[in-house]
Structures are given as structure tokens and as C-alpha cells.
Design an enzyme around this catalytic site. Structure first.
Site: not given
Length: 635
Positions: A327-328, A330-332, A351, A378, A397, A454
């Protein structure tokens, strides 16, 4: 005219004045040697005045009175004009001044004698005793107020709560009541109200916190179950404040020291983040927008929360590895992995949502990442796309309820329910099994899976890891992070694997970052059962079948027992008819007794064994079919 009249009157001789002045001095010296008290000093002064009045005439008395008035503040020079030739009058006035000065010196001597009578040590001890008495009185009053305070607070009655609900919320009253309840719960045995239970206080605390801070009942109840009252208040207050702004230096293009110097010159006040990060910077204030500087546009840094550093640090990617970020966007995290790998190896950045792919690709290009392949699948189907046992490391993540980032998104307070959290937990279980299936246990440098969320919910964190430990041949390893609280091994009625102490939890009120959970798994072997989604479904089906079996077994046993009873009653009736020739008698039905628990548990075990055997047969058939296909292809 008055001055001329006074001059014409009889003037005293000089010898008389000198004798009077000498008598005065002798008296003063004798009195100072004797050190009289104040009453004696007053009597001596009165005697002196009588002597002077007796020796001098009325004119002398008037002159002396005028000199005394001049010493008290009057202007004697303006009232009395003396000629330069009249030296006797001047000498007399000088003598009166000496008398006043002498009286002052006597007063000083008297005060000195009084001070000599008092001991300074006794005075200091008296002052110390008075100070101690004042302090003790203050402490006694404080303790009295503390003792009286719980007596003043009482839980509101149902009528009072109904009245409060009708009108607008009283925020000051709610805040004060929350503080009182937290104080009482911190020392419940000593401060509680007579007849009130802990449950009543906790229920009232939930209502007040929900109405004051705007949480729904489910979320505030979950937090109350996880934290003690004092720490709960610290957590909720931390959610009301924004987290610090943090930047991550892109080591592919610059160094942290150089970047910090440039940004300081541009008016951005910052410092290194902490000892645990070598690339982080924390921003205190800024005169220019930190997201629009030339350095940002050139890809020298990424605006990223401090908690997002942690999963990548736990993953610890090595150069020339094959890594999957499930689950990449926004790329951080993906760009951080690429920086640690120095643009070597290969990264698969997946993604699922196509709308978020634009942010991911733009950040990859801006930061100069060249070893990443972007895909949109998926996550549960990635093992079929990328292959089983093909990756060295996998970062998951997982999508979650977001209960750890309430300071960023306050809508979580009311939007998330128990059903949402349960759905997220089911999805996370499927994703983590897919992640484990992609990792190669025989990798020389890897074989690791890092799971992070999170969220602060136990059902989304420890429960998911415990499920993975049961379903796959994996074990928990240390995350490599020196700080953070260990995960829950037990939570209320739940009991987890003891190795869950190696997971890490991060809280806003403790670590000043978003609420986060990090776990690191090591894959021990490549053996696996069925696919992730089908396995979760089969487990749910098993639970449903067991419950249905229990419901079906009981009526079947009831029917058998009833048939046996009927047969026994018919036989007994036939015998009675044969031998006694009496009319048939009908017995009352006995109450049904449920079967013992042992029988029910045996039936469950038999059912489960049958299901396991069916699974084993299915896996054997799939393996045999796959091997036959490979043999045909080889032919």
C-alpha cells in the site's frame, strides 16, 4: 515693633548663660553614664526646663520657645530678626540648639540601651518559630481542603442529567466534573462516594468525555478500556493538539546538514528530529511555505510524519533486494526504501486505488527514484501476480480505521463504529497472509514482513498478528526500534501469543507522534495451506457450521429420547393389560434434560477432524494435479 520691645527688655548676662550651658552638659553626661530609662529621661528634661526658666527672665523663656519651634519646622529667622552686634542672643540660641541635639543623642543612647537589653538569638528563634507555625497552618488548611473536596463532589442524578440534556452543554461544568471523576478514580478506595461503584464513575466519565470532546460511544469506550483514567486524559488532550511538522531528507540528492543550512537561510526554523533518525528534521516555524521551496521542488526532502519513518526502519531494506510495498501511496515509505537501497534492486509499489496513483508517481519522479515499478492490484491478489515466495521483504502499511491520527482527521471521532473496525480487521488478516505468502523464507538476506497501522485498536493490531502466527509458519522478531511501548499480550478477555511483546506501540501523549503500531515477522518455511481469502472464509464457515451443528444435534437427541420413552411406555402398558387387565394409565411427560457438555465437545471435535481431513485431501489433490501438469509440460 515686637523686635524693638524685646531688645529693650532685660538681657541675660553672658556668665549666666555659660553657667547654665555647663550645668546642662554635666547633667547630660551624668545621665548618659547612668543610662536611665525613658521615664527618668523625661523627668530630667522637665527639670532642665524648670532650671532654665527659673534662672532666666520671661524674655529668655520666649527666646527658648522660639528656638524649639524653629527646630520643629518653623522658620525662626523670619519671625525673629537679630542684629549682628547682639552676640549674647545668638549664643543663647546656639545653646538651645545644643540642647535639642543633646536630647536627640540621649534618645539614641536610650535606644541603644534598649537594644542591649534584648538578645538577638532569642529574637531569631522566635521568628523561626513563628514562620514554622505559619507553614504548618497552611499545610493543615491544604490537607483540610483536600479532605473536604471529595465530600463536595457527588455524581449527578438521572434528573440532573435529563435537565442538562435539555439545555445547551455547560462546558466548564463538564470539564470540572471530568477532572473530579479522574481524580477519584485515581484513588478510588479513599475518595469514592459512599454507595457509588467504579462502573458508575466510568459510565459518567464516558458520557462527559463524549459530549465535551465530541467522540462517539464506541470510540471513547475503547479508549477507556485501553488506558487508565489519568493517561486517558493525556491521550485525549494530545489528540486536540497538532503533531510537529517533520521533513525527511532525501539522501539520494543531498545531506541533512546541507539541507538544514539552506532552509535556515530561507527563514525556516528547524532542528534534527531525534537521535533515532539520521534523516529527520522538525520544523518549529517558517516564514515561507515549506512545501513550495526550490529544494522541495528539486526533491531534496519529503514532508512526512515522524511515525511513517518507523516501518521502513523496522524493515531495514538492503541493497539489491526485491521488495514489495503493498500500500504505497503517497510514496513516503517507498521513496525512503529506495534511498536506503541507493536506487539498487527492485521495488514493487502497489496501490489499489487509481486516484492515488498520481501522487505516488509524482513523488517518485520528484525525488529521483529509478528502481521502482508502480502497479495497481488488490493486495490480496498480489501473490498470484508477483508469484509466491518471490520477495525478500514485504512492507504492509495496512488500511485501518485511523484512530491514531485523530489530530489530523477529527471526523474519525464520530465516523468509525464497531462494524467498521471489524471489517478492517478482516481485510488486514487477508492482506497479512498474502504478504507472508509472497516472502521467500530461503532468502539469504531477507524473509521478513513488516506490518504497521495508524490505528490504536487491539483488534486491528495484536489480533491480526496473533492470527498470522496461527495460520503461517512465522515468528515475531524485534523491530530494531529502541523506543515505543510493547504490544498487548493480554487485553480484557483476549489472550495472545507471548512473543507479541516484541511488537511496538507509539502514542501521541508519550512519543509526540501519531498513534502507530509496528510488528516484524520472520518467515520460517514456505509451506502454506489454502489462499488467504478462502482460509478466512473457511474459518468463518467452520464457526457457523459448529454453531449450526450444536443447534441441530440437540433436537435430534431430543427426538431419540422421546421415541425411547414412547416405546418403554407402550411395553409397560401391554404388560399391565396382560397381567392386571386394568385400563391404560398415562404418565406425565418429564422435563427434557440437555445432553452433557462432554457429548457436545466430542461432537465438535469429530466435526473439526472431518473438516481437516477434507482440507488435507483437497491440498493433496491440488499438489498432484500441479505436478502432473508440470510433467506434461516437460514432456
Amino acid at each position: 515693633m515686637a523686635a524693638k520691645g524685646k531688645k529693650s527688655q532685660k538681657k541675660p548676662n553672658r556668665k549666666e548663660l555659660v553657667s547654665v550651658k555647663s550645668n546642662k552638659k554635666d547633667d547630660i553626661l551624668s545621665e548618659s553614664q547612668k543610662k536611665p530609662n525613658r521615664k527618668e529621661f523625661v523627668s530630667v528634661k522637665s527639670k532642665k526646663k524648670e532650671d532654665i526658666l527659673s534662672e532666666s527672665d520671661m524674655e529668655d523663656e520666649e527666646l527658648e520657645q522660639q528656638s524649639v519651634d524653629s527646630d520643629e519646622g518653623g522658620d525662626s529667622g523670619s519671625e525673629i530678626s537679630l542684629d549682628g552686634d547682639d552676640t549674647l542672643a545668638r549664643d543663647f540660641l546656639d545653646g538651645s540648639d545644643d540642647e535639642v541635639k543633646g536630647s536627640d543623642s540621649d534618645a539614641e543612647l536610650d535606644s541603644d540601651s534598649d537594644s542591649d537589653d534584648h538578645d538577638p538569638q532569642t529574637e531569631s528563634t522566635a521568628i523561626d518559630a513563628a514562620n514554622k507555625r505559619i507553614q504548618q497552618e497552611g499545610q493543615d488548611e491544604l490537607q483540610l481542603n483536600i479532605k473536604e473536596q471529595p465530600d463536595e463532589f457527588r455524581l449527578p442524578t438521572q434528573e440532573e442529567l435529563e435537565e442538562e440534556a435539555r439545555g445547551p452543554p455547560d462546558l466548564t461544568g463538564l470539564q470540572q466534573r471530568i477532572k473530579e471523576i479522574v481524580r477519584i478514580l485515581s484513588n478510588f478506595s479513599a475518595l469514592r462516594q459512599e454507595g457509588a461503584t467504579r462502573k458508575q464513575y466510568i459510565e459518567q466519565l464516558k458520557l462527559d468525555l463524549g459530549s465535551y470532546y465530541g467522540y462517539n460511544e464506541f470510540l471513547i469506550s475503547s479508549f477507556v478500556e485501553m488506558f487508565p483514567p489519568v493517561e486517558l486524559m493525556e491521550l485525549i488532550e494530545a489528540f486536540e493538539k497538532p503533531r510537529p511538522i517533520t521533513l525527511r531528507t532525501n539522501t539520494l540528492k543531498t545531506r541533512r546538514r546541507d539541507l538544514a543550512g539552506v532552509l535556515l537561510n530561507r527563514g525556516i526554523n528547524l532542528d534534527p528530529l531525534s537521535k533515532w533518525s539520521k534523516v529527520g528534521l522538525v520544523v518549529y516555524d517558517h516564514q515561507v511555505p515549506y512545501g513550495a521551496t526550490p529544494e522541495y521542488m528539486a526533491g531534496h526532502y519529503m514532508v512526512q510524519s515522524a511515525s511513517s519513518f518507523l516501518p521502513v526502519m523496522a524493515l531495514a531494506p538492503q541493497e539489491k533486494e526485491r521488495i514489495v510495498d503493498m500500500a504505497a501511496s503517497p510514496g513516503g515509505k517507498t521513496t525512503y526504501i529506495a534511498a536506503l537501497m541507493k536506487n539498487t534492486g527492485i521495488i514493487y509499489a502497489n496501490e489499489m486505488k487509481e486516484k492515488r496513483l498520481s501522487k505516488l508517481t509524482s513523488n517518485l519522479q520528484r525525488l529521483g527514484v529509478t528502481n521502482t515499478v508502480v502497479c495497481s492490484y488488490d493486495g490480496r491478489e498480489l501473490p498470484k501476480v508477483l508469484g509466491h515466495n518471490t520477495a525478500d521483504r514485504v512492507l504492509l502499511d495496512a488500511p485501518c480505521s485511523g484512530t491514531g491520527v485523530i489530530s489530523k482527521d477529527e471526523s474519525v471521532k464520530t465516523s468509525k463504529t464497531a462494524v467498521d473496525v471489524q471489517n478492517f480487521s478482516r481485510l488486514q488478516k487477508e492482506l497479512i497472509l498474502a504478504a507472508i505468502d509472497m516472502v521467500d523464507a530461503n532468502s539469504k538476506t531477507g524473509g521478513y514482513v513488516v506490518y504497521s497501522t495508524c490505528s490504536m485498536m487491539v483488534i486491528e493490531n495484536e489480533d491480526v498478528i496473533d492470527y498470522a502466527l496461527k495460520k503461517r509458519d512465522v515468528k515475531l522478531v524485534p523491530c530494531g526500534l529502541d523506543f515505543g511501548r510493547p504490544g498487548f499480550v493480554r487485553f480484557r478477555e483476549r489472550r495472545f501469543h507471548p512473543s507479541l511483546e516484541k511488537t511496538r506501540r507509539f502514542y501521541p501523549h508519550v512519543h509526540n507522534m501519531d498513534g502507530f503500531f509496528v510488528a516484524k515477522l520472520k518467515k520460517m518455511s514456505n509451506s502454506k495451506g489454502v489462499s488467504a481469502a478462502s482460509e478466512v472464509e473457511q474459518e468463518e464457515v467452520e464457526e457457523e457450521e459448529v454453531s449450526e451443528m450444536e443447534e441441530v444435534e440437540i433436537p435430534q437427541q431430543q427426538q431419540k429420547k422421546e421415541l425411547l420413552k414412547k416405546k418403554s411406555t407402550t411395553k409397560s402398558n401391554d404388560l399391565k393389560r396382560k397381567f392386571h387387565d386394568k385400563p391404560p394409565t398415562f404418565e406425565k411427560r418429564k422435563k427434557y434434560k440437555p445432553p452433557p457438555r462432554e457429548e457436545i465437545s466430542k461432537a465438535r471435535e469429530e466435526k473439526r477432524e472431518a473438516l481437516r481431513e477434507a482440507k488435507k485431501k483437497a491440498t493433496k489433490q491440488t499438489k498432484s494435479s500441479s505436478s502432473s501438469k508440470k510433467g506434461r509440460e516437460g514432456v
